[in-house]
Design an enzyme around this catalytic site. Sequence first.
Site, mmCIF file in Angstrom:
data_model
loop_
_atom_site.group_PDB
_atom_site.id
_atom_site.type_symbol
_atom_site.label_atom_id
_atom_site.label_comp_id
_atom_site.label_asym_id
_atom_site.label_seq_id
_atom_site.Cartn_x
_atom_site.Cartn_y
_atom_site.Cartn_z
ATOM 1 C CE LYS A 15 -2.673 0.883 3.750
ATOM 2 N NZ LYS A 15 -2.448 2.197 4.374
ATOM 3 C CB SER A 16 3.821 2.297 2.021
ATOM 4 O OG SER A 16 3.266 2.276 3.304
ATOM 5 N NE ARG A 28 6.496 6.492 0.654
ATOM 6 C CZ ARG A 28 5.701 6.290 1.716
ATOM 7 N NH1 ARG A 28 4.572 5.611 1.573
ATOM 8 N NH2 ARG A 28 5.997 6.800 2.900
ATOM 9 N N GLY A 77 -4.263 8.293 5.107
ATOM 10 C CA GLY A 77 -3.375 9.265 5.759
ATOM 11 C C GLY A 77 -2.137 9.522 4.922
ATOM 12 N NE ARG A 136 -4.710 8.720 11.051
ATOM 13 C CZ ARG A 136 -4.046 7.903 10.239
ATOM 14 N NH1 ARG A 136 -4.640 7.446 9.151
ATOM 15 N NH2 ARG A 136 -2.821 7.543 10.507
ATOM 16 C CD GLN A 165 1.038 8.572 7.019
ATOM 17 O OE1 GLN A 165 0.495 9.444 7.696
ATOM 18 N NE2 GLN A 165 0.441 7.431 6.725
ATOM 19 C CG ASP A 178 0.822 0.218 9.605
ATOM 20 O OD1 ASP A 178 0.510 1.043 10.480
ATOM 21 O OD2 ASP A 178 1.187 0.564 8.463
ATOM 22 N NE ARG A 226 -4.879 0.572 13.022
ATOM 23 C CZ ARG A 226 -4.265 0.714 11.869
ATOM 24 N NH1 ARG A 226 -2.945 0.716 11.821
ATOM 25 N NH2 ARG A 226 -4.960 0.843 10.752
ATOM 26 N NE ARG A 283 -2.378 -1.725 8.427
ATOM 27 C CZ ARG A 283 -2.155 -2.326 7.267
ATOM 28 N NH1 ARG A 283 -2.393 -3.621 7.130
ATOM 29 N NH2 ARG A 283 -1.677 -1.666 6.228
#
Length: 415
Positions: free
Chosen positions: A21-22, A26, A88, A116, A161, A305, A336, A378
Amino acid sequence: MVRSISKLKGYDRVINCMPDKSISVRAVLFNAFAVGRATVKNLLLSDDVLSAIACARALGASVELDGDTAVISGAPFGGATLDCGNSGTTARLLIGLLSGLNGKYTITGDASLSSRPMRRVTEPLARMGAKLADTDGRLPIAITGSRLHGIDYDMPVASAQVKSALMLAALNASSPVTVREPAPTRDHSENMLAAMGATVKRGDGTVTIEPSVLRSKDITVPGDISSAAYPICLALAVSGGKCTVKNVGINPTRTGLIDVLRDCGADIEFSNVTTDVEPSADITVRHGKLRPFAIDGALVPRLIDEIPVLCALACFIDGVSVVRGAGELRVKETDRIATTVAALKALGADAEATDDGMTIRGGKPLKFGEVDPKLDHRIAMSAAVAGAAGAGVTVLDADCASVSYPNFYGEVIGD
Ligand code: S3P
């Protein structure tokens, strides 16, 4: 959608890892901004990445999708209102990138993202000269693009981030940006920006990026170790369990999960190791008796994560497993620490929240229960793992897993 998951009788799977995902976010955003045209293969088609694609298109870039391949043509960005959904990474990276460009932009998101903290990016960007108007430190944020200058910044939180937002702002600034990290965080931005022609210099705990022009880069996205964590932990929790997850990204800034599991005594084998812009491997794990874990310090950003699913696994390990130094969990898609502990307790686990982590006293049988993941992907997937290895579970709003793992239930749980 509500999903009922039964206790598994055994676990023996070979799974192609979900794309990262990251790296997918990008690959979309950087190529949308770059000069030229790139083909991105094995792109993750999850809700978060679809949000990034929608933003790239709203900014004027062309993104043509054919299955999991995207052809992206960069374009000079024009002003736009950008809905980042639940992502995010999309929001924070765009705030950095757009602050130094011409035009007016507004960044919005869903209810979770709008709650957030954003000052962690707007505050250092304002020091670079950015003109930003936030809403009590949160989204929506209005950006009036302006000429930025470099800074030397000591990040108070270990956040990839924030680091990435500042690196992207540096591309168009009048002087370099140096970011110092309190602990190493994922370096996918460093790797990809360098591969796209930016001048990126790494020091001891620092990264410096000089104003640079980005050139499009063909990329094949490796698998996401954060997604691989679910079948890996499930195989380790189920008696006699085994699984191989193929093509998992093993960038060392992301492999804290593997280090912890090996310390617990897990049988883990890497094969077919390859390296492109990022390294990857097939990972095979086999169930066996595990020792409890203690997670703290510089390890935390390397598995941030994966903590909810590691805590699900801890329910099946005799003894006390502890997470400390993970206060950042409180500002993820949900708090979380609270949502993990609530989910595990609903399944009969002995779990307790602390200020900056949690304690799990594992080894006693779980019971069937109902979990409300509060729309956090998650937490939904971690509850599914605990239930499948335990005594079953009903997961409310289970389809929120699609934020990072479309078809999670079909591929990993198998119902
Ligand atoms: C991410 C960085 C981490 C991680 C998130 C993705 C990224 O967040 O939790 O899921 O892609 O850079 P922080 O930078 O807030 O730690």
